[in-house]
Design a protein around this motif. Structure first.
Motif, mmCIF file in Angstrom:
data_model
loop_
_atom_site.group_PDB
_atom_site.id
_atom_site.type_symbol
_atom_site.label_atom_id
_atom_site.label_comp_id
_atom_site.label_asym_id
_atom_site.label_seq_id
_atom_site.Cartn_x
_atom_site.Cartn_y
_atom_site.Cartn_z
ATOM 1 N N GLU A 1 -4.434 0.294 -7.301
ATOM 2 C CA GLU A 1 -4.746 0.458 -5.872
ATOM 3 C C GLU A 1 -3.701 1.362 -5.197
ATOM 4 O O GLU A 1 -4.037 2.223 -4.389
ATOM 5 C CB GLU A 1 -4.783 -0.915 -5.184
ATOM 6 C CG GLU A 1 -5.974 -1.766 -5.605
ATOM 7 C CD GLU A 1 -5.831 -3.264 -5.277
ATOM 8 O OE1 GLU A 1 -6.841 -3.976 -5.422
ATOM 9 O OE2 GLU A 1 -4.724 -3.728 -4.909
ATOM 10 N N ASP A 2 -2.430 1.157 -5.570
ATOM 11 C CA ASP A 2 -1.368 1.996 -5.008
ATOM 12 C C ASP A 2 -1.519 3.451 -5.434
ATOM 13 O O ASP A 2 -1.355 4.372 -4.636
ATOM 14 C CB ASP A 2 0.015 1.483 -5.451
ATOM 15 C CG ASP A 2 0.484 0.316 -4.606
ATOM 16 O OD1 ASP A 2 0.160 0.285 -3.409
ATOM 17 O OD2 ASP A 2 1.163 -0.569 -5.158
ATOM 18 N N GLN A 3 -1.832 3.637 -6.717
ATOM 19 C CA GLN A 3 -1.958 5.013 -7.222
ATOM 20 C C GLN A 3 -3.043 5.764 -6.467
ATOM 21 O O GLN A 3 -2.882 6.922 -6.108
ATOM 22 C CB GLN A 3 -2.298 4.993 -8.708
ATOM 23 C CG GLN A 3 -1.108 4.582 -9.535
ATOM 24 C CD GLN A 3 -1.427 4.529 -11.008
ATOM 25 O OE1 GLN A 3 -2.414 5.094 -11.453
ATOM 26 N NE2 GLN A 3 -0.600 3.844 -11.772
ATOM 27 N N GLU B 1 7.763 5.881 -1.102
ATOM 28 C CA GLU B 1 7.445 5.498 0.285
ATOM 29 C C GLU B 1 6.419 4.367 0.310
ATOM 30 O O GLU B 1 6.549 3.411 1.072
ATOM 31 C CB GLU B 1 6.872 6.703 1.042
ATOM 32 C CG GLU B 1 7.897 7.761 1.320
ATOM 33 C CD GLU B 1 7.259 9.050 1.825
ATOM 34 O OE1 GLU B 1 6.053 9.065 2.126
ATOM 35 O OE2 GLU B 1 7.994 10.048 1.901
ATOM 36 N N ASN B 2 5.412 4.506 -0.515
ATOM 37 C CA ASN B 2 4.364 3.489 -0.541
ATOM 38 C C ASN B 2 4.934 2.144 -0.985
ATOM 39 O O ASN B 2 4.611 1.093 -0.441
ATOM 40 C CB ASN B 2 3.243 3.945 -1.478
ATOM 41 C CG ASN B 2 2.166 2.887 -1.622
ATOM 42 O OD1 ASN B 2 1.442 2.599 -0.682
ATOM 43 N ND2 ASN B 2 2.092 2.275 -2.798
ATOM 44 N N TYR B 3 5.846 2.217 -1.966
ATOM 45 C CA TYR B 3 6.483 0.985 -2.455
ATOM 46 C C TYR B 3 7.325 0.330 -1.362
ATOM 47 O O TYR B 3 7.475 -0.896 -1.334
ATOM 48 C CB TYR B 3 7.366 1.342 -3.662
ATOM 49 C CG TYR B 3 8.177 0.196 -4.195
ATOM 50 C CD1 TYR B 3 7.655 -0.675 -5.140
ATOM 51 C CD2 TYR B 3 9.488 -0.016 -3.753
ATOM 52 C CE1 TYR B 3 8.406 -1.742 -5.629
ATOM 53 C CE2 TYR B 3 10.244 -1.076 -4.233
ATOM 54 C CZ TYR B 3 9.697 -1.937 -5.170
ATOM 55 O OH TYR B 3 10.445 -2.989 -5.642
ATOM 56 N N VAL C 1 -4.843 -2.263 1.494
ATOM 57 C CA VAL C 1 -5.013 -1.677 0.151
ATOM 58 C C VAL C 1 -5.108 -2.743 -0.937
ATOM 59 O O VAL C 1 -5.754 -2.524 -1.968
ATOM 60 C CB VAL C 1 -3.837 -0.682 -0.122
ATOM 61 C CG1 VAL C 1 -3.907 -0.107 -1.522
ATOM 62 C CG2 VAL C 1 -3.841 0.438 0.908
ATOM 63 N N HIS C 2 -4.440 -3.891 -0.727
ATOM 64 C CA HIS C 2 -4.390 -4.918 -1.785
ATOM 65 C C HIS C 2 -4.933 -6.252 -1.266
ATOM 66 O O HIS C 2 -4.153 -7.157 -0.946
ATOM 67 C CB HIS C 2 -2.948 -5.157 -2.242
ATOM 68 C CG HIS C 2 -2.191 -3.922 -2.600
ATOM 69 N ND1 HIS C 2 -2.586 -3.076 -3.606
ATOM 70 C CD2 HIS C 2 -1.042 -3.397 -2.092
ATOM 71 C CE1 HIS C 2 -1.705 -2.087 -3.699
ATOM 72 N NE2 HIS C 2 -0.768 -2.250 -2.790
ATOM 73 N N PRO C 3 -6.233 -6.415 -1.192
ATOM 74 C CA PRO C 3 -6.771 -7.669 -0.643
ATOM 75 C C PRO C 3 -6.318 -8.910 -1.418
ATOM 76 O O PRO C 3 -6.029 -9.939 -0.799
ATOM 77 C CB PRO C 3 -8.285 -7.472 -0.718
ATOM 78 C CG PRO C 3 -8.516 -6.202 -1.472
ATOM 79 C CD PRO C 3 -7.250 -5.429 -1.518
ATOM 80 N N PHE D 1 3.265 -2.668 4.889
ATOM 81 C CA PHE D 1 2.323 -2.370 5.966
ATOM 82 C C PHE D 1 0.903 -2.196 5.414
ATOM 83 O O PHE D 1 -0.081 -2.606 6.026
ATOM 84 C CB PHE D 1 2.811 -1.056 6.598
ATOM 85 C CG PHE D 1 2.292 -0.728 7.953
ATOM 86 C CD1 PHE D 1 1.627 -1.658 8.725
ATOM 87 C CD2 PHE D 1 2.510 0.551 8.475
ATOM 88 C CE1 PHE D 1 1.177 -1.323 9.992
ATOM 89 C CE2 PHE D 1 2.068 0.886 9.732
ATOM 90 C CZ PHE D 1 1.388 -0.045 10.490
ATOM 91 N N HIS D 2 0.830 -1.579 4.209
ATOM 92 C CA HIS D 2 -0.498 -1.257 3.658
ATOM 93 C C HIS D 2 -1.128 -2.425 2.909
ATOM 94 O O HIS D 2 -2.300 -2.358 2.557
ATOM 95 C CB HIS D 2 -0.397 -0.031 2.729
ATOM 96 C CG HIS D 2 0.360 -0.299 1.457
ATOM 97 N ND1 HIS D 2 1.729 -0.217 1.362
ATOM 98 C CD2 HIS D 2 -0.067 -0.675 0.222
ATOM 99 C CE1 HIS D 2 2.103 -0.506 0.131
ATOM 100 N NE2 HIS D 2 1.048 -0.797 -0.593
ATOM 101 N N ILE D 3 -0.352 -3.500 2.649
ATOM 102 C CA ILE D 3 -0.868 -4.576 1.771
ATOM 103 C C ILE D 3 -2.221 -5.127 2.241
ATOM 104 O O ILE D 3 -3.168 -5.172 1.460
ATOM 105 C CB ILE D 3 0.187 -5.685 1.547
ATOM 106 C CG1 ILE D 3 1.374 -5.112 0.778
ATOM 107 C CG2 ILE D 3 -0.419 -6.882 0.789
ATOM 108 C CD1 ILE D 3 2.537 -6.080 0.569
HETATM 109 FE FE LIG Z 1 1.107 -1.344 -2.642
#
Ligand SMILES: [Fe+2]
Ligand code: FES
Length: 372
Positions: free
Chosen positions: A330-332, A210-212, A221-223, A216-218
């Motif tokens: 960051e995803d983990q 789902e996260n992959y 979560v991933h500056p 939306f989260h980039i």
């Molecule tokens: Fe991600």
């Protein structure tokens, strides 16, 4: 070959996954990630039936021609044997048809397959050839003495298999993947220096997917990745078992040199992220390909195996795929937070953003369809 057992759900999947259109639907209940009967059903009806990634042909180059493959280690542990004869590949069961010994344990080079237990022999296509001590056996050999053949799909240089009947003949032709990636020089990919990495993550496999499946989260979560990709345009396209996310390159981030006539010709595409249900993620960048294989290890644990393939002379700097390790960590961290959160007595289910969570919604619908 049919490994599947009857569906085992103690509940109706419709109570877990909402099939309403995305704007009306709720996200799944926590049963999807926590119910053990549901996990068993996912194993038998999804992982046993849908395609799994075997690898790029470059992994099977060199002097060896027999390669034992363990399908979904830690979950199915199904022993298969990839056999290469000239430039053809055959996927076979790696279990002897006499009394069930595992035949090959290591990559090797042989001109026939021989069981180390009592010497049964087959040719490289799995056809029975010889068995000592079987002269008096009636109706021998018969069809069940050949090694079981397993469905194998080959697309340019990629290999996938499935354990069930050959349901996925159209895995690549006419697919989203073919439509967007036909131009990519698959045959020039080489193994990168640090070719394989594995990460063990304490979360249910579906949470990782789902996260992959959403960008939306980039920004949150991933500056760093957010600097490389545009967050204004982030197309998500879903078709059958495929979900494609397109990362548009921002600023001086490298982009693909797309041929005229390509669907994205004229756009600055920095990455094509393909997901093939349930366990293959193919991330294409101008420098090459990073593959993530999703290997569930239990209801709340997943192994993600990364393979990196590069194009000769390509550079990672200024690319959407530079710093993959950082993005992965960051995803983990965020998916493990979700694993904890969905166990809370105060959480039931949420809603989807139709703008940003189309891929996640499609993923849930695929699970629901497979378990119905
Ligand atoms: Fe991600
Ligand atoms: S188990 Fe393979 S020859 Fe007997």
């Amino acid at each position: 070959m049919e490994l599947c057992v009857p569906k085992l759900l103690s509940m109706n999947i419709n109570q877990v996954i909402d099939n309403n259109p995305i704007g009306k639907a709720h996200t799944p209940t926590s049963a999807l990630y926590r119910d053990s009967a549901l996990y068993e059903s996912v194993k038998e009806n999804i992982f046993c039936r849908y395609p799994f990634w075997i690898g790029h042909e470059v992994c099977f180059d060199g002097k060896n021609n027999l390669f034992p493959i363990n399908v979904y280690p830690g979950m199915l542990d199904e022993p298969l044997l990839l056999s290469k004869k000239e430039s053809d590949f055959h996927m076979l069961s790696n279990v002897c048809t006499h009394r069930g010994a595992i035949i090959e344990k290591k990559n090797c080079s042989k001109n026939r397959i021989i069981c180390p237990y009592h010497g049964r022999r087959w040719d490289l296509e799995g056809n029975f050839q010889f068995m000592p001590g079987f002269k008096e056996v009636e109706n021998f050999p018969s069809d069940c003495d050949h090694l079981k053949k397993i469905a194998l799909y080959r697309y340019n240089s990629f290999l996938w298999g499935t354990l069930s009947d050959d349901n996925f003949k159209n895995l690549v032709p006419d697919s989203l993947f073919q439509k967007y990636m036909y131009f990519f020089p698959f045959d020039r990919l080489q193994k990168a220096e640090n070719f394989e990495t594995e990460y063990a993550i304490n979360c249910n496999w579906a949470l990782y997917c789902e996260n992959y499946l959403e960008g939306f989260h980039i920004p949150f979560v991933h500056p760093d990745l957010n600097q490389a990709l545009s967050n204004e345009v982030y197309p998500v396209i879903c078709d059958k078992e495929w979900i494609l996310q397109i990362g548009m390159a921002e600023g001086n981030t490298n982009c693909f040199d797309l041929p005229k006539g390509h669907l994205d010709y004229g756009s600055r595409v920095g990455a094509y992220y393909f997901y093939l249900f349930p366990s293959t993620m193919l991330n294409f960048y101008p420098w090459g390909l990073s593959v993530n294989q999703i290997l569930p290890q239990g209801i709340d644990s997943v192994m993600v195996k990364y393979q990196t393939y590069v194009l000769p002379g390509a550079k990672l700097a200024n690319s959407a795929g530079a710093g993959l390790d950082k993005v992965e960590l960051e995803d983990q961290e965020v998916v493990m937070r979700v694993q904890k959160g969905i166990g809370s007595r105060n959480y039931t289910r949420g809603r989807y953003s139709p703008k940003h969570e189309k891929g996640v919604y499609h993923f849930h619908q695929l699970i629901s369809r497979a378990l119905l």
